[in-house]
Design an enzyme around this catalytic site. Structure first.
Site, PDB file in Angstrom:
ATOM      1  N   LYS A  72       0.826  -1.198   0.000  1.00  9.30           N
ATOM      2  CA  LYS A  72       0.000   0.000   0.000  1.00  9.30           C
ATOM      3  C   LYS A  72       0.868   1.259   0.000  1.00  9.30           C
ATOM      4  CE  LYS A  72      -3.853   2.065   2.646  1.00  9.30           C
ATOM      5  NZ  LYS A  72      -4.748   1.865   3.798  1.00  9.30           N
ATOM      6  N   SER A 148      -9.383   2.847   2.956  1.00  6.53           N
ATOM      7  CA  SER A 148      -8.370   3.450   2.109  1.00  6.53           C
ATOM      8  C   SER A 148      -7.516   2.436   1.350  1.00  6.53           C
ATOM      9  CB  SER A 148      -7.475   4.356   2.957  1.00  6.53           C
ATOM     10  OG  SER A 148      -6.754   3.621   3.923  1.00  6.53           O
ATOM     11  N   SER A 172     -10.174   0.499   7.084  1.00  2.43           N
ATOM     12  CA  SER A 172      -9.560   0.563   5.754  1.00  2.43           C
ATOM     13  C   SER A 172      -9.050  -0.758   5.210  1.00  2.43           C
ATOM     14  CB  SER A 172      -8.413   1.581   5.759  1.00  2.43           C
ATOM     15  OG  SER A 172      -8.917   2.887   5.877  1.00  2.43           O
TER      16      SER A 172
END
Length: 484
Positions: A72, A148, A172
């Site tokens: 990520k 996210s 997230s």
């Protein structure tokens, strides 16, 4: 999505010498080149470096043996690679060092092949960073994969990779898992590595882990990443033994399970989300579990206000540091409006406000501890509905103008703007934040598809340190073919 071809499937090919790491990397890039233009999941790649690592590193004694992985692009730095956090301010930033979390991922035997899309600073439950564009859901590209960790979810759900790292500061990991049919575990606060830049991660609300296709990948990943760091402010005792081996004994505990269909913030819960839970309840009851409807006695609205106070203050501190580094004041043109509004609110949060907010977190944690005296697990929808459409506007133009001008608003008005800014989107995902603030582990499981073919997950929450309980109940659902 091919759920059979998880990370352990590919690790098995490597161990049996039916494939090489170089071949898996080349195959992953073939998929990325073909599929990523549809879903915009991957924002940076490192093909040649990854192939060089596959040739020069020894993966024989690692858990995953040279399997490719995407990481990520938010708080999971790899030295020499971009670290944008989806932000205009950091669009040209290169990470000077590797985070302890990614060091652990590499020690587990993964080869990092690139980075995934996130919203700016991870502030949203959708992924639509202005510098990268929106990530799209492999189940329907007109819908969001969530946020996210939306890019990570889209990459795994579309089979670009078998597994991707993610992080969870308010849902997230679990929100994208719900929206894209994946397994999404948020571990106990302090379970996985932190630092060296930031050790507190939104005061322990945020934690790094992964998105997977299967429970076994989640279990082995937890074996690889669980840690106790002497320097870390939040620590959880190591699980004795192996999550993976414990999972494979086949011994299943008959948990006392509470379920709740009520939104913690009194928002509307869709009939699909309710059906996802009730179908799970029926399955568990048929297997002999004790299941009872019960909602924890926690004021979810006040708890979310405390969450926003923390988020605002932490954002103020972060952007104050960036302003100092740039030698100038930051303006609304330096960031997206959501970030700007949180920043302006954060400037008004006093030390006393911050302390009171964290006190509410602790009170909620104490209440959940009491709740677990009667119930081992809490079952809820992961999300109150399926994924929103890419073009859905969560703020009106009038509200966006207020956000833009929030630097001239009063302290109370700035607080109200932040609540209104997130009000509709929070209504879609009201169930996940509580576990971040109490520090508990929670997992989203892919058990339901709407008539339109969009996934909705269910969430189980356990007492602190009891990820093995979550993996146990997840295995029950997987073994009874409840995964969709």
């Amino acid at each position: 999505m091919d759920r059979q071809k998880d990370a352990l499937y590919y690790a098995g090919l490597l161990k049996e010498k039916k494939a090489s790491s170089e071949e898996l990397i080349v195959d992953a890039f073939r998929k990325i080149e073909k599929v990523n233009p549809l879903y915009n999941a991957v924002v940076h790649t490192r093909r040649e470096k990854a192939l060089a690592e596959a040739k020069t590193r020894d993966y024989r004694d690692t858990l995953f043996g040279g399997v490719p992985i995407l990481i990520k692009d938010l708080g999971q730095d790899l030295a020499g690679e971009p670290a944008t956090s989806g932000s205009r301010l950091l669009k040209n930033h290169i990470a000077p060092r590797t985070s302890h979390f990614i060091e652990a991922v590499e020690r587990a035997g993964f080869i990092v092949i690139g980075q995934t899309n996130t919203p700016e600073f991870g502030f949203k439950n959708i992924t639509d960073a202005a510098i990268h564009g929106p990530a799209r859901n492999p189940f329907d590209k007109d819908h969001s994969p969530g946020g996210s960790s939306g890019g990570a979810a889209a990459a795994v759900a579309s089979d670009m990779v078998a597994i991707a790292t993610a992080s969870d500061g308010g849902g997230s990991i679990r929100i994208p898992a719900s929206f894209t049919g994946l397994v999404g575990l948020k571990p106990t606060r302090g379970r996985t590595p932190v630092g060296p830049g930031s050790y507190r991660g939104w005061q322990g609300a945020s934690i790094s882990f992964a998105l997977t296709k299967t429970v076994r990948d989640t279990a082995l990943m937890l074996d690889a990443l669980q840690t106790v760091q002497a320097a870390a402010p939040f620590q959880t005792p190591l699980f004795s033994g192996s999550y993976f081996r414990n999972l494979n004994t086949g011994n299943r505990r008959k948990f006392r399970i509470a379920y709740s269909l009520e939104s913690p913030v009194k928002s509307v819960v869709s009939e699909d989300a309710k059906r996802a839970v009730m179908q799970t309840v029926s399955c568990l009851e048929s297997l002999g579990y004790q299941v009872e409807e019960k909602t924890p006695d926690i004021d979810g609205i006040h708890l979310m206000e405390a969450y926003y106070a923390m988020n605002g203050a932490e954002t103020d501190a972060m952007l104050r540091g960036m302003a100092k580094g740039q030698g100038r004041d930051l303006t609304v043109d330096d960031m997206e409006l959501v970030s700007w509004a949180i920043y302006q609110y954060g400037k008004t949060v006093s030390g006393g406000d911050y302390s009171l907010a964290l006190g509410l977190w602790d009170q909620a944690a104490a209440e959940m501890d009491r709740f677990h005296d009667s119930y081992d697990l809490l079952l809820q929808p992961t999300t109150a509905d399926a994924a929103p459409r890419i073009n859905h506007a969560f703020q009106s133009e009038e509200l966006r103008e207020r956000m833009r001008r929030s630097d001239s608003a009063t302290a109370e008005e700035r607080k109200e703007i932040v609540w209104k800014m997130f009000e509709e989107s929070l209504g879609v995902t009201p169930f996940t934040q509580q576990a971040n603030l109490t520090g508990q582990p929670a997992i989203s499981l892919p058990v339901y598809l709407t008539a339109a073919g969009l996934p909705i997950g269910v969430q189980f929450t356990a007492p602190k340190g009891k990820e093995d309980w979550l993996l146990d109940i997840a295995a029950v659902m997987e073994e009874n073919e409840r995964f969709q």
